[in-house]
Design an enzyme around this catalytic site. Structure first.
Site, PDB file in Angstrom:
ATOM      1  NE  ARG A 152      -3.126  -7.239  -4.092  1.00  0.00           N
ATOM      2  CZ  ARG A 152      -3.887  -7.255  -3.030  1.00  0.00           C
ATOM      3  NH1 ARG A 152      -3.380  -7.556  -1.868  1.00  0.00           N
ATOM      4  NH2 ARG A 152      -5.160  -7.009  -3.119  1.00  0.00           N
ATOM      5  CB  SER A 188      -4.272  -6.345   4.979  1.00  0.00           C
ATOM      6  OG  SER A 188      -3.966  -5.083   4.453  1.00  0.00           O
ATOM      7  CE  LYS A 239     -10.950  -6.827   1.307  1.00  0.00           C
ATOM      8  NZ  LYS A 239      -9.845  -5.959   0.887  1.00  0.00           N
ATOM      9  CG  HIS A 281      -1.915  -0.996   1.403  1.00  0.00           C
ATOM     10  ND1 HIS A 281      -2.051  -1.758   2.535  1.00  0.00           N
ATOM     11  CD2 HIS A 281      -2.902  -1.408   0.574  1.00  0.00           C
ATOM     12  CE1 HIS A 281      -3.082  -2.590   2.402  1.00  0.00           C
ATOM     13  NE2 HIS A 281      -3.603  -2.407   1.208  1.00  0.00           N
TER      14      HIS A 281
HETATM   15  P1  ADP Z   1      -6.106  -5.953   0.838  1.00  0.00           P
HETATM   16  O1  ADP Z   1      -6.946  -6.247   2.064  1.00  0.00           O
HETATM   17  O2  ADP Z   1      -6.371  -6.878  -0.307  1.00  0.00           O
HETATM   18  O3  ADP Z   1      -4.655  -5.789   1.132  1.00  0.00           O
HETATM   19  P2  ADP Z   1      -7.147  -3.197   0.608  1.00  0.00           P
HETATM   20  O4  ADP Z   1      -8.610  -3.083   0.456  1.00  0.00           O
HETATM   21  O5  ADP Z   1      -6.574  -2.702   1.874  1.00  0.00           O
HETATM   22  O6  ADP Z   1      -6.671  -4.650   0.261  1.00  0.00           O
HETATM   23  O7  ADP Z   1      -6.388  -2.532  -0.627  1.00  0.00           O
HETATM   24  C1  ADP Z   1      -6.568  -1.213  -1.045  1.00  0.00           C
HETATM   25  C2  ADP Z   1      -6.010  -1.071  -2.427  1.00  0.00           C
HETATM   26  O8  ADP Z   1      -4.612  -1.366  -2.435  1.00  0.00           O
HETATM   27  C3  ADP Z   1      -6.622  -1.977  -3.498  1.00  0.00           C
HETATM   28  O9  ADP Z   1      -6.680  -1.250  -4.703  1.00  0.00           O
HETATM   29  C4  ADP Z   1      -5.615  -3.114  -3.597  1.00  0.00           C
HETATM   30  O10 ADP Z   1      -5.655  -3.732  -4.872  1.00  0.00           O
HETATM   31  C5  ADP Z   1      -4.314  -2.356  -3.389  1.00  0.00           C
HETATM   32  N1  ADP Z   1      -3.258  -3.207  -2.871  1.00  0.00           N
HETATM   33  C6  ADP Z   1      -3.278  -4.008  -1.786  1.00  0.00           C
HETATM   34  N2  ADP Z   1      -2.094  -4.626  -1.607  1.00  0.00           N
HETATM   35  C7  ADP Z   1      -1.290  -4.224  -2.630  1.00  0.00           C
HETATM   36  C8  ADP Z   1       0.051  -4.538  -3.039  1.00  0.00           C
HETATM   37  N3  ADP Z   1       0.794  -5.416  -2.363  1.00  0.00           N
HETATM   38  N4  ADP Z   1       0.534  -3.931  -4.148  1.00  0.00           N
HETATM   39  C9  ADP Z   1      -0.243  -3.074  -4.846  1.00  0.00           C
HETATM   40  N5  ADP Z   1      -1.504  -2.747  -4.537  1.00  0.00           N
HETATM   41  C10 ADP Z   1      -2.028  -3.311  -3.442  1.00  0.00           C
END
Ligand code: ADP
Length: 160
Positions: free
Chosen positions: A90, A128, A41, A17
């Site tokens: 990703r 996460s 979630k 992130h």
């Molecule tokens: P997650 O629970 O899947 O980590 P979030 O809802 O917190 O996801 O993610 C917010 C945004 O960040 C989404 O657009 C998700 O695709 C992106 N994201 C999450 N992890 C990564 C990563 N490792 N690299 C790039 N983008 C990411």
């Protein structure tokens, strides 16, 4: 001046992130990282804690602010006069859901564009959920989350 918003659950923020935040902040004038509270979630960190973690690790990026929101993302974007929604991609598995969301958001407000930033290869496996799972099982989460929040993430995951 172009404002972008970067929404997510950030439960907790990971280095994947943070990489997207750092890169988006160099492209747009203002970036509002938005912790969404109405995701399907079930978060383990409170909304305030998720905001606090992001504030802590983005404090050195002057054009980044952090907010939380429960409601329709396009309404929040309108409130903030944002033109862009940032999403990170990703793997192919992210694509279908993100494509659907982007089209729905466009239907709701066609003045806001969704822009996708590709993950860096070293973060392509990082989510996460993976961080929480590894921390809970006593594995090392160094390099998965920013150093300044690592200890608190481990402690919290082990209380659950
Ligand atoms: P997650 O629970 O899947 O980590 P979030 O809802 O917190 O996801 O993610 C917010 C945004 O960040 C989404 O657009 C998700 O695709 C992106 N994201 C999450 N992890 C990564 C990563 N490792 N690299 C790039 N983008 C990411």
């Amino acid at each position: 001046m172009i404002t972008a918003i970067y929404p997510g659950s950030f439960d907790p923020i990971t280095n994947g992130h943070l990489d997207i935040i750092q890169r988006a902040a160099t492209i747009y004038d203002r970036l509002v990282v938005t912790v969404m509270s109405n995701s399907s979630k079930k978060p383990i960190f409170s909304l305030q804690k998720r905001v606090e973690f992001i504030e802590k690790v983005t404090g050195d990026i002057p054009n980044v602010t952090v907010e939380s929101y429960s409601g329709l993302l396009v309404d929040f974007a309108r409130q903030k006069q944002a033109k862009v929604i940032i999403k990170g991609l990703r793997a192919v598995s992210d694509f279908e859901y993100e494509f659907q969301m982007a089209l729905m958001n466009r239907k709701l407000n066609n003045e806001i564009e969704t822009m996708f930033l590709m993950t860096q290869s070293q973060y392509s496996y990082l989510s996460s959920s993976v961080v929480k799972e590894v921390a809970k099982l006593g594995g090392c989460i160094k390099e998965l989350v920013p150093e300044s929040i690592e200890a608190e993430v481990i402690q919290h995951c082990n209380q659950k």
